[in-house]
Design a protein around this motif. Structure first.
Motif, PDB file in Angstrom:
ATOM      1  N   ARG A 237      15.117 -34.028 -31.757  1.00 54.41           N
ATOM      2  CA  ARG A 237      16.465 -33.578 -31.800  1.00 54.41           C
ATOM      3  C   ARG A 237      17.482 -33.966 -30.833  1.00 54.41           C
ATOM      4  O   ARG A 237      18.753 -34.289 -31.340  1.00 54.41           O
ATOM      5  CB  ARG A 237      16.395 -32.120 -31.592  1.00 54.41           C
ATOM      6  CG  ARG A 237      17.599 -31.000 -31.863  1.00 54.41           C
ATOM      7  CD  ARG A 237      17.590 -29.554 -31.042  1.00 54.41           C
ATOM      8  NE  ARG A 237      17.618 -29.932 -29.696  1.00 54.41           N
ATOM      9  CZ  ARG A 237      16.606 -29.398 -28.866  1.00 54.41           C
ATOM     10  NH1 ARG A 237      15.469 -29.398 -29.387  1.00 54.41           N
ATOM     11  NH2 ARG A 237      16.988 -29.671 -27.427  1.00 54.41           N
TER      12      ARG A 237
ATOM     13  N   ASN B 132      11.466 -31.933 -29.453  1.00 56.42           N
ATOM     14  CA  ASN B 132      12.662 -31.704 -28.626  1.00 56.42           C
ATOM     15  C   ASN B 132      13.250 -33.217 -28.372  1.00 56.42           C
ATOM     16  O   ASN B 132      14.723 -33.408 -28.680  1.00 56.42           O
ATOM     17  CB  ASN B 132      12.376 -31.245 -27.211  1.00 56.42           C
ATOM     18  CG  ASN B 132      12.342 -29.751 -27.343  1.00 56.42           C
ATOM     19  OD1 ASN B 132      12.408 -28.880 -28.176  1.00 56.42           O
ATOM     20  ND2 ASN B 132      11.476 -29.232 -26.483  1.00 56.42           N
TER      21      ASN B 132
ATOM     22  N   ASP C 188      20.922 -36.196 -31.992  1.00 56.12           N
ATOM     23  CA  ASP C 188      22.438 -35.667 -31.388  1.00 56.12           C
ATOM     24  C   ASP C 188      23.199 -36.955 -30.824  1.00 56.12           C
ATOM     25  O   ASP C 188      24.503 -37.025 -31.179  1.00 56.12           O
ATOM     26  CB  ASP C 188      22.064 -34.654 -30.235  1.00 56.12           C
ATOM     27  CG  ASP C 188      21.888 -33.403 -30.865  1.00 56.12           C
ATOM     28  OD1 ASP C 188      21.901 -33.061 -32.110  1.00 56.12           O
ATOM     29  OD2 ASP C 188      21.427 -32.312 -30.093  1.00 56.12           O
TER      30      ASP C 188
END
Length: 325
Positions: free
Chosen positions: A317, A314, A321
């Motif tokens: 990711r 997580n 971003d």
């Protein structure tokens, strides 16, 4: 797959380490199987003091290049995993080092700073920390958030006041995080976040790193790794399995003087808090014991895919971003 195999196969990211910088620490990071960590290089320091910290840390990383490597992109984190090293992300726990110069945001980004907490416990030019009356995000603060979005630095709200946090979450066009926090639903403390705050950041695309700092855990200094897993489960129940990760707040190797500096405004002014005894949960007292966490999570009812997400997927990711690469 055994818990040990799962740990070795996973990307393992610690969202906040403020330990004593030395080779011994880097060796413990390797022992614990850390793929990457957000490591604090600024709290109360201004621009020059922070640059000095980065210069000193760059030298330490170079001396221990067999163990660690600097991180500017998520590709660097993957390279660390492939090479059996720990990637070091430079992070601030206070935007004070930007002083009153928006251009300093990009300067520090180029020096490797990937995550910046907007305020550390008290007021600065950007907004307000969690230990005083919250005036919210300043106009200058909005410009800083916009510049952090532009150059790819993540906004961290762990020690930030509720109103300032809400306004940063609303102002940011990129995901923001609580890199290291615990839920006030398990223990009422000014540093812990309410269910409403946790839900709000997740609903807006943000991220929550769960800390194991025992003064903020329900069981305090008597906490075990299973108490930490309880806190992770509590937070995940609110934010979901895709918006949660680890942010230990390891202070390994730091002495009494360091905590005195940390707990006074600007490092020397009024006392903000008393932590009491600083000891990590039994079972994960040191960074070297990180490998015990997947087994504890599995024991706590998490699936293998959830463990992989919590341990680092997580974080990867959300960092991609924000950083864009």
């Amino acid at each position: 797959m055994t818990p040990a195999e799962l740990h070795n196969d996973s990307i393992v990211i610690d969202g906040l380490v403020i330990a004593k910088w030395n080779r011994e620490l880097f060796e413990d990071m390797r022992k614990g199987g850390l793929t990457a960590a957000n490591c604090t290089v600024s709290v109360w320091e201004g621009f020059q003091g922070t640059v000095n910290n980065i210069v000193a840390t760059n030298a330490l990383l170079a001396e221990s290049s067999d163990l660690v490597l600097p991180v500017q992109t998520t590709a660097d984190i993957r390279r660390a995993k492939e090479e059996g090293k720990t990637g070091i992300i430079y992070g601030f726990q206070n935007a004070h080092a930007f002083e009153d110069q928006i251009g300093y945001v990009e300067v520090f980004k180029r020096l490797g700073v990937g995550i910046v907490q907007m305020c550390y416990n008290t007021q600065n030019l950007v907004g307000t920390g969690c230990y005083e009356r919250d005036g919210g995000l300043s106009g200058f603060g909005r410009e800083i958030v916009a510049e952090m979005n532009r150059v790819g630095v993540m906004c961290d709200l762990s020690h930030v006041g509720e109103r300032t946090s809400t306004e940063v979450i609303e102002a940011s066009e990129k995901p923001v995080c609580y890199s290291h926090c615990l839920p006030s639903g398990l223990k009422d403390h000014p540093r812990n976040k309410s269910d409403e705050e946790l839900k709000f950041i997740a609903d807006k695309g943000g991220f929550v790193g769960v800390t194991m700092f025992t003064p903020f855990l329900r069981a305090g200094v008597n906490a075990t790794i299973d108490d930490y897993v309880e806190a992770i489960a509590y937070v995940m129940n609110i934010v979901g399995e895709d918006a949660i990760g680890i942010g230990t707040d390891f202070t390994q190797g730091q002495d009494h003087n360091f905590f005195e500096w940390l707990t006074h405004d600007k490092g020397y002014a009024r006392r903000l808090t008393r932590f009491g005894e600083i000891i990590n949960p039994k079972g994960i007292r040191t960074i070297g014991e990180f490998g015990n966490l997947p087994e504890a999570l599995l024991r706590g009812g998490f699936s293998e895919s959830q463990v992989r997400k919590i341990m680092g997927e997580n974080w990867m990711r959300v960092l991609k971003d924000v950083w864009g690469e």
